[in-house]
Write an enzyme that holds these catalytic residues in place. Structure first.
Site, mmCIF file in Angstrom:
data_model
loop_
_atom_site.group_PDB
_atom_site.id
_atom_site.type_symbol
_atom_site.label_atom_id
_atom_site.label_comp_id
_atom_site.label_asym_id
_atom_site.label_seq_id
_atom_site.Cartn_x
_atom_site.Cartn_y
_atom_site.Cartn_z
ATOM 1 N N SER A 89 53.939 -81.782 70.315
ATOM 2 C CA SER A 89 53.943 -83.090 70.972
ATOM 3 C C SER A 89 53.464 -84.236 70.091
ATOM 4 C CB SER A 89 53.074 -83.038 72.241
ATOM 5 O OG SER A 89 51.737 -82.683 71.919
ATOM 6 N N THR B 56 56.814 -77.421 73.519
ATOM 7 C CA THR B 56 55.955 -78.040 74.519
ATOM 8 C C THR B 56 56.725 -78.268 75.814
ATOM 9 O OG1 THR B 56 56.556 -80.269 73.777
ATOM 10 C CG2 THR B 56 54.621 -79.270 72.760
ATOM 11 N N ASP C 43 54.243 -85.114 94.569
ATOM 12 C CA ASP C 43 55.297 -85.203 93.563
ATOM 13 C C ASP C 43 56.509 -85.869 94.201
ATOM 14 O OD1 ASP C 43 57.423 -84.712 91.668
ATOM 15 O OD2 ASP C 43 56.146 -83.173 90.771
ATOM 16 N N ARG D 26 48.915 -86.264 80.188
ATOM 17 C CA ARG D 26 49.081 -87.250 79.130
ATOM 18 C C ARG D 26 48.027 -88.351 79.311
ATOM 19 N NH1 ARG D 26 51.543 -83.939 76.840
ATOM 20 N NH2 ARG D 26 53.643 -84.049 75.904
ATOM 21 N N GLU E 195 46.048 -91.168 71.226
ATOM 22 C CA GLU E 195 45.651 -90.056 70.357
ATOM 23 C C GLU E 195 46.362 -90.201 69.007
ATOM 24 O OE1 GLU E 195 46.669 -86.430 72.359
ATOM 25 O OE2 GLU E 195 45.528 -86.919 74.161
ATOM 26 N N HIS F 20 42.828 -82.464 73.782
ATOM 27 C CA HIS F 20 44.211 -82.143 74.140
ATOM 28 C C HIS F 20 44.521 -80.679 73.824
ATOM 29 C CE1 HIS F 20 48.525 -84.019 74.488
ATOM 30 N NE2 HIS F 20 48.431 -82.843 75.106
#
Length: 375
Positions: free
Chosen positions: A45, A67, A147, A209, A238, A255
């Site tokens: 990622s 990923t 969701d 994320r 990041e 992470h």
């Protein structure tokens, strides 16, 4: 065939050795010149795969990311060049779910909470959210799913709640992809306004994320004295994260929620099988060929399975406090990427066989993912 792969993909050399010439690379610092001769590019990622990276490459045939997330891949550009693309959906979903469970166990013990009395709001009910839901079901922990994308699908028969409802739970665990457009974008899903609605008794866990939470707004809220309990595995920007936020976290990590050996290696295996299919080659390797024996492979239990035993069993396999300590000690010295690159081997529950006395038989360890043996 030239196969370029991220050096942090476990067993990549073993899986792909028979398919071409292998070159390992550092994912964060990959340049267009570095991959100019690649026929196959395998990333994680931290590598942005786009026109800028591939401008010097004229022969690329396959791109794979080991990923779940794909926000680092310009799929439209790959399609414009007829480059086949594959991701690894679900590869580390179990690993992330076990990270969340370990965090919940640790915080419950730290704050004298009963896991069985907590409610959990799972925001994002794809592969990872579903695996977490299964583990909570095994423990009879009440939880809800949020969701909106899946809620709109007639084939998904599960019950869903609104985001506002999910955010009222004792624990809120985020498992959404990072999206900036569409009907339900997740960038800064938790902005200053939504963060202000959290009570001081709640726990917020982010293992998807970093950009899903407005980190600056979160820091401002914490600096004002809000007692919301934070578990952050992912961060905005990041590896150049907002380090001032670390001091306000109950648990902070680099992470690595999905970084179990099995989780990372499943991604490698998925890409291996996808490339074999493209090359019309029959796969002849599988993950079990390479996984080492765990340090502890069997546990014998002579006690009724309860919350105390759950605490001991989970932390024996994976105690998230180890990764929190490493992060706090090394982030200012070694940096974010070094912590990830040197991450110590971590196994999943499935690597351990739980031997239960027949008189105390319980299916809970098996439902959690442990191998069961009832004697």
């Amino acid at each position: 065939m030239n196969i370029f792969y991220d050096e942090n993909m476990p067993f990549a050399a073993e899986f792909f050795a028979d398919l071409g010439d292998l070159t390992a690379f550092s994912g964060r610092h990959l340049s267009a010149i570095d991959v100019s001769s690649a026929d196959v590019l395998l990333v994680r990622s931290i590598t942005q795969v786009n026109e800028a990276l591939l401008q010097s490459n004229k022969g690329l045939k396959f791109v794979g990311t080991a990923t779940i997330g794909v926000d680092h891949i310009d799929q439209n550009y790959l399609a414009s060049r007829a480059i086949n693309f594959h991701s690894a959906p679900g590869c580390n979903a179990i690993s992330v779910a076990e990270y969340v469970l370990s965090a919940m166990v640790v915080l419950a013990e730290r704050h004298l909470l009963s896991l069985s009395e907590l409610t959990v709001g799972i925001v994002g009910a794809g592969n990872t959210g579903s695996r977490l839901s299964e583990k909570l079901n095994a423990l009879n922990i009440k939880h809800v799913l949020c969701d909106p994308l899946l809620a709109e699908k007639p084939t998904d028969k599960r019950d869903f709640v609104s985001l506002e409802q999910a955010l009222t739970c004792d624990v809120v665990s985020l498992h959404v992809p990072l999206t900036r457009e569409g009907k339900h974008p997740t960038y800064h899903l938790l902005d200053a306004q939504r963060l202000s609605q959290f009570s001081e008794q709640q726990i917020l866990i982010n293992a998807c994320r970093g950009e899903v939470i407005d980190n600056s707004a979160l820091l401002a809220m914490k600096q004002q004295g809000h007692a919301l309990k934070l578990v952050l595995d992912v961060w905005e920007n990041e590896p150049n994260i907002l380090t001032d936020l670390i001091a306000y976290c109950e648990i902070s990590t680099a992470h690595i929620a999905g970084y179990s050996l099995e989780g990372k290696a499943r991604g490698t295996e998925i890409l291996y099988r996808a490339l074999c299919q493209q090359l019309d080659i029959t796969p002849n390797k599988q993950l079990t060929d390479f996984l080492p024996l765990p340090t502890i492979s069997k546990v014998e239990i002579k006690h009724k399975f309860d919350e105390i035993l759950l605490n001991q069993l989970v932390k024996m396999v994976y105690d998230v406090r180890r990764d929190d300590a490493i992060f706090r000690q090394q982030i200012s010295i070694q940096g974010f990427d070094h912590i990830r690159k040197t991450y110590p081997t971590r196994r999943e529950f499935s690597a351990i066989t739980v031997d239960l006395d027949r008189a105390l038989s319980s299916d809970v360890p098996h439902q959690l993912g442990f191998n069961n043996k009832t004697g």
